[in-house]
Design a protein around this motif. Sequence first.
Motif, short mmCIF file in Angstrom:
data_model
loop_
_atom_site.label_atom_id
_atom_site.label_comp_id
_atom_site.label_asym_id
_atom_site.label_seq_id
_atom_site.Cartn_x
_atom_site.Cartn_y
_atom_site.Cartn_z
N SER A 68 -4.72 -10.45 9.44
CA SER A 68 -4.19 -9.18 9.95
C SER A 68 -3.49 -9.38 11.29
O SER A 68 -2.43 -8.80 11.53
N VAL A 72 0.46 -8.68 12.30
CA VAL A 72 0.86 -7.86 13.45
C VAL A 72 1.80 -8.65 14.35
O VAL A 72 2.84 -8.14 14.79
N ILE A 105 -3.58 -3.10 11.42
CA ILE A 105 -4.36 -2.71 12.60
C ILE A 105 -5.69 -2.12 12.17
O ILE A 105 -6.73 -2.39 12.78
#
Length: 131
Positions: A68, A72, A105
């Motif tokens: 993740s 990002v 997020i």
Amino acid sequence: MKHNVMLTIASLLSILFMTFHLTDDVVREMEPGGVSNMVGVLILVVWLYGTLVLAERRSGYVIILLGSLLAVVHMRGAGVGGEIAKSSGGFFFVWTLIALGVTTIFSVILSARGLWSMQRSQPLARAPRAG
């Protein structure tokens, strides 16, 4: 809804959106196609393995967290304004980036929470008594 079910769904959605994004990058010639995409494919495979096979384990939480965070960081590119947004398929490209940002997020938050709860639930190790 259970914490781990939400994390699995968010992580799977993130992987799906990342494949859309990488595909769109190749179609728009922002990334080279071919064998050079194998690094991205391997990262997605490890992320998928961590999500499905290592669910509720420390290693699974760490893999989801790292996957993740990589997504990002990848999104911090040159921007999507101007010509990309106005081009054919620009709406889908921008929507995919927004959806990817939301799900990744959320996955970072849930995986960090899972790691934190694992650490808190472990009993403290006691030192052996000298006798």
